[in-house]
Write a protein that holds these residues in place. Structure first.
Motif, PDB file in Angstrom:
ATOM      1  N   SER A  19       0.789  -1.180  -0.057  1.00 55.67           N
ATOM      2  CA  SER A  19       0.019   0.057  -0.027  1.00 55.67           C
ATOM      3  C   SER A  19       1.035   1.212  -0.080  1.00 55.67           C
ATOM      4  O   SER A  19       2.240   1.309   0.584  1.00 55.67           O
ATOM      5  CB  SER A  19      -0.913  -0.014   1.455  1.00 55.67           C
ATOM      6  N   LYS A  20       0.526   2.138  -0.757  1.00 62.12           N
ATOM      7  CA  LYS A  20       1.121   3.539  -0.509  1.00 62.12           C
ATOM      8  C   LYS A  20       0.898   4.175   0.831  1.00 62.12           C
ATOM      9  O   LYS A  20       1.377   5.556   0.732  1.00 62.12           O
ATOM     10  CB  LYS A  20       0.520   4.236  -1.739  1.00 62.12           C
ATOM     11  N   LYS A  21      -0.039   3.758   1.441  1.00 63.38           N
ATOM     12  CA  LYS A  21      -0.460   4.804   2.830  1.00 63.38           C
ATOM     13  C   LYS A  21       0.627   4.194   3.845  1.00 63.38           C
ATOM     14  O   LYS A  21       0.897   3.045   3.916  1.00 63.38           O
ATOM     15  CB  LYS A  21      -1.912   4.253   3.316  1.00 63.38           C
TER      16      LYS A  21
ATOM     17  N   VAL B 239      -3.234   1.619   8.585  1.00 65.94           N
ATOM     18  CA  VAL B 239      -4.395   1.106   7.637  1.00 65.94           C
ATOM     19  C   VAL B 239      -3.470   0.827   6.471  1.00 65.94           C
ATOM     20  O   VAL B 239      -3.902  -0.251   5.777  1.00 65.94           O
ATOM     21  CB  VAL B 239      -4.993   2.483   7.206  1.00 65.94           C
ATOM     22  N   GLY B 240      -2.421   1.154   6.261  1.00 66.53           N
ATOM     23  CA  GLY B 240      -1.534   0.844   5.248  1.00 66.53           C
ATOM     24  C   GLY B 240      -0.900  -0.540   5.116  1.00 66.53           C
ATOM     25  O   GLY B 240      -0.959  -1.421   4.378  1.00 66.53           O
TER      26      GLY B 240
ATOM     27  N   SER C 259      -2.813  -2.977   7.110  1.00 65.03           N
ATOM     28  CA  SER C 259      -3.791  -3.772   6.517  1.00 65.03           C
ATOM     29  C   SER C 259      -4.331  -3.960   5.284  1.00 65.03           C
ATOM     30  O   SER C 259      -4.453  -5.061   4.735  1.00 65.03           O
ATOM     31  CB  SER C 259      -5.016  -3.205   7.321  1.00 65.03           C
ATOM     32  N   GLU C 260      -4.060  -2.831   4.706  1.00 65.60           N
ATOM     33  CA  GLU C 260      -4.100  -2.935   3.091  1.00 65.60           C
ATOM     34  C   GLU C 260      -3.210  -3.793   2.472  1.00 65.60           C
ATOM     35  O   GLU C 260      -3.354  -4.630   1.435  1.00 65.60           O
ATOM     36  CB  GLU C 260      -4.028  -1.585   2.545  1.00 65.60           C
ATOM     37  N   THR C 261      -2.039  -3.740   2.756  1.00 64.72           N
ATOM     38  CA  THR C 261      -1.056  -4.498   2.331  1.00 64.72           C
ATOM     39  C   THR C 261      -1.282  -6.170   2.403  1.00 64.72           C
ATOM     40  O   THR C 261      -1.168  -7.024   1.711  1.00 64.72           O
ATOM     41  CB  THR C 261       0.269  -4.096   2.788  1.00 64.72           C
TER      42      THR C 261
ATOM     43  N   ALA D 234      -4.141  -7.501   3.187  1.00 63.81           N
ATOM     44  CA  ALA D 234      -5.277  -7.772   2.566  1.00 63.81           C
ATOM     45  C   ALA D 234      -4.905  -8.232   0.861  1.00 63.81           C
ATOM     46  O   ALA D 234      -5.296  -9.229   0.512  1.00 63.81           O
ATOM     47  CB  ALA D 234      -6.454  -6.917   2.521  1.00 63.81           C
ATOM     48  N   GLU D 235      -4.101  -7.111   0.395  1.00 59.14           N
ATOM     49  CA  GLU D 235      -3.809  -7.501  -1.032  1.00 59.14           C
ATOM     50  C   GLU D 235      -2.901  -8.662  -1.136  1.00 59.14           C
ATOM     51  O   GLU D 235      -3.033  -9.626  -2.054  1.00 59.14           O
ATOM     52  CB  GLU D 235      -2.917  -6.425  -1.654  1.00 59.14           C
TER      53      GLU D 235
ATOM     54  N   GLU E  31       3.448  -8.753   6.130  1.00 59.71           N
ATOM     55  CA  GLU E  31       2.986  -9.378   4.825  1.00 59.71           C
ATOM     56  C   GLU E  31       3.463 -10.501   4.745  1.00 59.71           C
ATOM     57  O   GLU E  31       2.884 -11.550   3.982  1.00 59.71           O
ATOM     58  CB  GLU E  31       3.712  -8.355   3.553  1.00 59.71           C
TER      59      GLU E  31
END
Length: 382
Positions: free
Chosen positions: A67-69, A73-74, A76-78, A80-81, A106
């Motif tokens: 994630s770029k965040k 939150v970043g 968690s997005e990473t 999830a991806e 990750e």
């Protein structure tokens, strides 16, 4: 032929896994798939997948997940991806074993995807403790998802067994970083300076500082204290490697860029040195400063003092060459001065290291071969 998948998401992780990858590739019964992901593929972190290719290792797949965040939150997005993309990869590319190292968030997401796909996992560097980072919970979670375990000390082996793992599948093999130091031909100092195009001077420090993920909003305060100490300890030059992609890592890197840009005569900042240049820089430096695991594992094996700042590495087994200090300017300066004393240097010279005999990758590959063939009590039934 068995498909062995080796995951790497960071520069430091790849440096440790390199010998394992090379030795696995020499085994005729294995087809090795190297998967690059995470920071390796991100321009902000140096696109370090190029280091893998420069070593002549073919990357089977590049799977972008980062994630770029910044912040939680970043992360968690990473994760999830990673879960989605690796779930698809494992569904389309059946693997017989996934090899992972350490305690990255990750990596945990990839392990969940592998677990769901019923792919056995071999975990390197389990059983360790880092009380100041979220890594502890992640590391132990990966342990519980894994089938084979390779630890860097006997104490860590016993801890993995205490977590409920079968003793017949838990092996003390030593630390890969120590093996790198004992086996790699390193650069002469002049060649290192030529490679980075920077004069290190007679006395310099190797610095890496990562976020302390269990201390909310502490990164900026701590890095400013480190900056002040570096400004006041003007007798040294400083070679700094950027922070990783933990929550707050991008913000630390922005501060590092600003700090270094105003002091170019004394400070060299880089996203990544690569394993050979990093270890070469460590060999000639006066001390390692920061809160990276390299100061706990590699620096002692090199006979170099470590100034370990704050609590990020608290709980790890430590050699006598490590000086722990608080994340404030005064404590950092005091620790640096102590590291240069003859008395402390003599302590470093006499220390006994707990991290194996330098053939860690060979031990890991040997155990994997044994297990994949179904021999011994740790055999994998495929």
């Amino acid at each position: 032929m068995k498909n062995i998948c080796v995951l790497t998401a960071t520069r430091a992780e790849y440096g440790l896994l390199k010998n394992v990858i090379l030795k696995l590739r020499r085994e005729p019964e294995f087809h090795v798939n190297v998967i690059a992901t995470g920071m390796h593929l991100d321009r902000d972190f140096g696109e370090t997948y190029r280091e893998i290719e420069e070593d002549g290792i073919q990357i089977t797949a590049r799977i972008p997940i980062l994630s770029k965040k910044d912040g939680s939150v970043g992360m968690s997005e990473t994760m999830a991806e990673a879960l989605v993309r690796f779930g698809l990869f494992f569904a389309e590319n059946r693997q017989d074993l996934l090899v992972v190292l350490g305690d990255r968030y990750e990596t945990m997401a990839v392990c969940i995807a592998a677990m769901n796909a019923q792919i056995p996992i071999a975990h390197i560097h389990g059983g360790e403790v880092t009380e100041g980072a979220i890594d502890d919970a992640i590391r132990h979670s990966i342990t519980k998802m894994s089938f084979l375990h390779f630890t860097s000390t006997e104490v860590y082996r016993r801890r993995v067994i205490q977590l409920g793992e079968d003793p017949g599948r838990v092996f003390f093999v030593g630390a890969l970083g120590v093996e790198n130091i004992l086996s790699q031909k390193l650069l002469e100092k002049a060649d290192l300076e030529k490679a980075i195009q920077f004069t290190l001077g007679a006395r310099y420090c190797l610095v890496t500082f990562h976020p302390v993920t269990l201390e909310k909003d502490s990164a900026m305060e701590q890095i400013r204290e480190l900056f002040q100490a570096m400004d006041e300890m003007t007798e040294y030059h400083y070679l700094i490697t950027k922070s990783n992609a933990d929550a707050g890592g991008r913000l630390i890197n922005e501060c590092l860029e600003e700090f270094a840009s105003e002091r170019k005569e004394r400070i060299y900042l880089t996203e990544s040195l690569g394993m050979i240049r990093y270890l070469s820089a460590m060999k000639y430096c006066s001390m390692v400063i920061g809160n990276s695991s390299s100061g706990i594992l590699e620096a002692p094996a090199m006979g170099v003092p470590t100034i370990n700042i704050g609590d990020r590495q608290r709980g790890r087994i430590q050699a006598d060459s490590i000086i722990n200090c608080q994340p404030d300017c005064g404590s950092i300066k005091e620790a640096m001065r102590r590291a240069e004393t003859n008395e402390f240097r003599e302590t470093v010279r006499k220390q006994i290291l707990p991290f194996g005999d330098g053939d860690t990758s060979g031990s890991i590959v040997s155990r994997i071969k044994e297990c994949m063939s179904g021999k011994g009590e740790a055999g994998i039934d495929l």
